[in-house]
Design a protein around this motif. Sequence first.
Motif, mmCIF file in Angstrom:
data_model
loop_
_atom_site.group_PDB
_atom_site.id
_atom_site.type_symbol
_atom_site.label_atom_id
_atom_site.label_comp_id
_atom_site.label_asym_id
_atom_site.label_seq_id
_atom_site.Cartn_x
_atom_site.Cartn_y
_atom_site.Cartn_z
ATOM 1 N N LYS A 156 46.814 68.124 13.457
ATOM 2 C CA LYS A 156 46.266 67.892 14.789
ATOM 3 C C LYS A 156 47.548 67.926 15.788
ATOM 4 O O LYS A 156 47.618 68.602 16.852
ATOM 5 C CB LYS A 156 45.442 66.654 14.830
ATOM 6 C CG LYS A 156 45.163 66.041 16.217
ATOM 7 C CD LYS A 156 44.193 67.264 16.784
ATOM 8 C CE LYS A 156 43.526 66.825 18.260
ATOM 9 N NZ LYS A 156 42.463 67.810 18.638
ATOM 10 N N THR A 163 31.784 68.558 13.814
ATOM 11 C CA THR A 163 33.273 68.238 13.640
ATOM 12 C C THR A 163 33.658 66.989 13.886
ATOM 13 O O THR A 163 34.929 66.752 13.287
ATOM 14 C CB THR A 163 33.870 69.188 14.763
ATOM 15 O OG1 THR A 163 33.322 70.575 14.751
ATOM 16 C CG2 THR A 163 35.365 69.410 14.793
ATOM 17 N N SER A 214 44.710 60.284 5.502
ATOM 18 C CA SER A 214 44.755 60.822 6.896
ATOM 19 C C SER A 214 45.900 61.783 7.379
ATOM 20 O O SER A 214 46.076 62.080 8.271
ATOM 21 C CB SER A 214 44.521 59.483 7.944
ATOM 22 O OG SER A 214 45.190 58.765 7.965
ATOM 23 N N PHE A 261 45.451 65.410 7.863
ATOM 24 C CA PHE A 261 44.441 65.381 9.358
ATOM 25 C C PHE A 261 45.571 65.298 10.568
ATOM 26 O O PHE A 261 45.213 66.173 11.332
ATOM 27 C CB PHE A 261 43.523 64.405 9.274
ATOM 28 C CG PHE A 261 42.463 64.309 10.170
ATOM 29 C CD1 PHE A 261 41.300 65.178 10.207
ATOM 30 C CD2 PHE A 261 42.744 63.541 11.170
ATOM 31 C CE1 PHE A 261 40.458 65.377 11.319
ATOM 32 C CE2 PHE A 261 41.962 63.686 12.674
ATOM 33 C CZ PHE A 261 40.751 64.516 12.463
ATOM 34 N N PRO A 298 35.426 68.585 8.433
ATOM 35 C CA PRO A 298 36.874 68.282 7.984
ATOM 36 C C PRO A 298 36.807 67.496 6.505
ATOM 37 O O PRO A 298 37.618 67.418 5.699
ATOM 38 C CB PRO A 298 37.457 67.326 8.980
ATOM 39 C CG PRO A 298 36.516 67.104 9.801
ATOM 40 C CD PRO A 298 35.459 67.957 9.923
ATOM 41 N N ARG A 299 35.576 66.687 6.478
ATOM 42 C CA ARG A 299 35.285 66.074 5.271
ATOM 43 C C ARG A 299 35.147 67.023 4.073
ATOM 44 O O ARG A 299 35.487 66.572 2.930
ATOM 45 C CB ARG A 299 34.327 65.051 5.398
ATOM 46 C CG ARG A 299 34.518 63.880 6.276
ATOM 47 C CD ARG A 299 33.196 63.062 6.592
ATOM 48 N NE ARG A 299 33.586 62.085 7.547
ATOM 49 C CZ ARG A 299 33.922 60.710 7.329
ATOM 50 N NH1 ARG A 299 33.962 60.291 6.153
ATOM 51 N NH2 ARG A 299 34.261 59.786 8.184
ATOM 52 N N TYR A 303 40.458 59.734 13.157
ATOM 53 C CA TYR A 303 40.424 59.996 11.766
ATOM 54 C C TYR A 303 39.228 59.385 11.264
ATOM 55 O O TYR A 303 38.368 60.146 10.387
ATOM 56 C CB TYR A 303 41.430 59.586 10.757
ATOM 57 C CG TYR A 303 41.300 59.918 9.212
ATOM 58 C CD1 TYR A 303 41.603 60.972 8.711
ATOM 59 C CD2 TYR A 303 41.103 58.890 8.467
ATOM 60 C CE1 TYR A 303 41.482 61.545 7.363
ATOM 61 C CE2 TYR A 303 40.742 59.258 6.953
ATOM 62 C CZ TYR A 303 41.086 60.410 6.530
ATOM 63 O OH TYR A 303 40.970 60.842 5.372
ATOM 64 N N THR A 354 38.145 64.554 16.699
ATOM 65 C CA THR A 354 39.362 64.990 15.993
ATOM 66 C C THR A 354 40.684 64.175 16.283
ATOM 67 O O THR A 354 41.515 63.843 15.770
ATOM 68 C CB THR A 354 39.676 66.492 16.520
ATOM 69 O OG1 THR A 354 39.929 66.611 17.925
ATOM 70 C CG2 THR A 354 39.023 67.617 15.709
ATOM 71 N N ARG A 357 35.831 61.730 11.955
ATOM 72 C CA ARG A 357 35.639 63.039 11.678
ATOM 73 C C ARG A 357 34.620 63.525 11.209
ATOM 74 O O ARG A 357 33.828 62.532 10.630
ATOM 75 C CB ARG A 357 36.929 63.440 10.657
ATOM 76 C CG ARG A 357 36.633 62.653 9.178
ATOM 77 C CD ARG A 357 38.042 62.937 8.473
ATOM 78 N NE ARG A 357 37.873 62.436 7.082
ATOM 79 C CZ ARG A 357 37.617 61.301 6.648
ATOM 80 N NH1 ARG A 357 37.673 60.197 7.616
ATOM 81 N NH2 ARG A 357 37.415 61.091 5.364
#
Length: 802
Positions: free
Chosen positions: A780, A119, A773, A776, A132-133, A125, A122, A128
């Motif tokens: 968040k 993970t 980003s 992302f 997430p990638r 960026y 978080t 990560r």
Amino acid sequence: MMTTEHFAALSFVARMGTRKKVHAFVRVKPTDNFPHEMIRYGDDNKSIDILLKKDTRRGVVNNQQTDWSFKLDGVLHDASQDLVYETVAKDVVSQALDGYNGTIMCYGQTGAGKTYTMTGATENYKHRGILPRALQQVFRMIEERTTHAITVRVSYLEIYNESLFDLLSTLPYVGPSATPMTIVENPQGVFIKGLSVHLTSQEEDAFSLLFEGETNRVIASHTMNKNSSRSHCIFTIYVESHSRTLSDEKYITSKINLVDLAGSERLGKTGSEGRVLKEATYINKSLSFLEQAIIALGDQKRDHIPFRQCKLTHALKDSLGGNCNMVLVTNIYGEAAQLEETLSSLRFASRMKLVTTEPAINEKYDAERMVKNLEKELALLKQELAIHDSLANRTLVNYDPMDEVQIAEINSQVRRYLEGTLDEIDIINLRQIQEVFNQFRVVLSQQEQEIESALRRKYTLIDKNDFAAISAVQKAGLADVNGHLVGEPDGQGFGLGVIPFSFKPGKKIKSKKTFKDQLSIPVRKEGASSPLSTKELDISPSKTQLILPPRDGDVKDMRDRETSSTEPFPSDSPKEELRPPRPSTPPSKPVAFEDFKNERGSEINRIFKENKSILNERRKRASETTQRINAIKQEIDTTKEALNVQKALREKQGEYENKGLMIIDEEEFLLILKLKDLKKQYRAEYQDLRDLRAEIQYCQHLVDQCRHRLLTEFDIWYNESFFIPEDLQVALKSGCSIRPGMVPINRVVSLGEDDQDKFSQLQQTMLPEGPESVSFYNAKVKTEQKHNYLKAITGLQQVNKK
């Protein structure tokens, strides 16, 4: 013609692929006290050596093993998150969009960096992880593949103390499940019954679901790790790719399992107690079963693989040695004090490399597109058949299914053929031959019924085994001494009796009637005295036999009876207004909009349609008026030209005056009158057009208002029905005249914090990592705001209870 069985057989096809071994990588957690003399890497970065000093306390004769060498697919030491993803996961995710399943698993002792690898952090960026990638790569590849329509769905499963939990059940449109989740197997693989799967159309939505699940994970603290994961988690990405070409009936599906295992623990080092100790016991037990399954998979002589020993191995049955690209990332500590756990983890990685998988493309067939293609092919074949018939001088051949009129005509021809009034039945095609034989069966069945009904009206049937009936017949004089009835056939269980012609009328005739009346009563009551079997008496008509429709009055009476019979009994208890449960995944807006127009917004939709119909009618009238005006204008121009011709002719011939007045002929006079009338009509029609335009403008304004109102009410209803939590709606309704659905979702979630909104806008414009980003950080921030709000609501409710 393809049947349902054919579609079922073609619904799932997997191209068999070549067997390949599982890829195993090792990632070493960097520490300040790295033992270079004990842990050494190969020059190719694909091997790792562990060296230990001999324990001198064991004496001179000491056979203790002091060195181990492990050959792997890669050693990641001091590797960034970018390098880890490029090495481990990029190819697996890329092949998933081509139809191959993929699994990436992080294994290792507690605190070795498994969750960081999967993970990541978080908060940053750049840090990560794989998960997430992978989401970003999936959506980028979707943007590049414009020739395919690709849908992405995600789910998040947690296995905690051998129990299954949905980490996305806290979403407002999901809610907790009433029944526990179970692992189910079918021919297509293993799936979790009760696990919610969420459709994501953009990258930010997928990140929001990821962060939502991360906040619901169970973590605890011990001496080895301050934020130790106490459960195994499986984040699954489901990909479904359809070609935008309508003729292509095949489509591919795949799934990517991203597995973050809980770390193995030595209870002496972690110092776990109480609940944490119980969790560690379950974790070590499930990891032991996982290792047993891996050992069995690596042994080619083993027939049985113990997948069902625990929930973890059962849920990962498809991934372990199945139709999947499998990658293992083993996380180890780079410290001398953890060498025993490091050796155990490396042995697990070596065993995993012995496991082979057989990845294959998952192809399915779209039944709807297949039917359309078959219909198109059928139409082409009919056209070719028609061309062949025309070349063979058979122009009247029809290959369509027969209607009721054609079936009735064939039935009439068959009857006339049997009666002898028709010599031959014209045969055109195979379908007609089948129907002719069918109608022969229908006629035969009808004649059998007529003969049987005639015999039943004329004769009485008596069961030979019914002694009471036989004795009554003998008393009535209808049987001889041996009990044989008149006209009894040999070897049958019943006979047909008829009174002889020599029988004299009198009392016996009366007694015969009495006998028949007596026989009719037990036959109806017992139901078994009829000598003919059901198959002999039941003559089934053909399926293609014509059935006359009932009269309208009969249909109405039938519906009335059905309605009255199906009406529920009135209940004394008051009716409770039950709200339907929210679906696990909110429907798309077009589908929800159709439901809204039929239910909640039916009145607004009705007014909108009425106004729109009035507007269309006014536009139609205006168009007709415009056409009439144009026609009148053309006629005016034509009349003016004719007048100019008459005037020129008069000037050429000479003008005549009488007392100062110009004398004109009758034709010119009629043209002047016609021009006057046309101009009058033109002015009247133009005035009507102006009035219609004013009405159209007003109607358009009303239609726009209704459309705006309909869309606004739909947005409010959609938010209240699928997004805003019910407790939040109750909180907003109390003491507030604003409907919860009127407040934007971002405002509802963030409590309307203006400073937070300004910070979000500033973050979008000033992100140092670049535009990639934005989604992302947006996901968040929204997740954090939502959970902060829920905490505030919970605190307020507790205060109110006190």
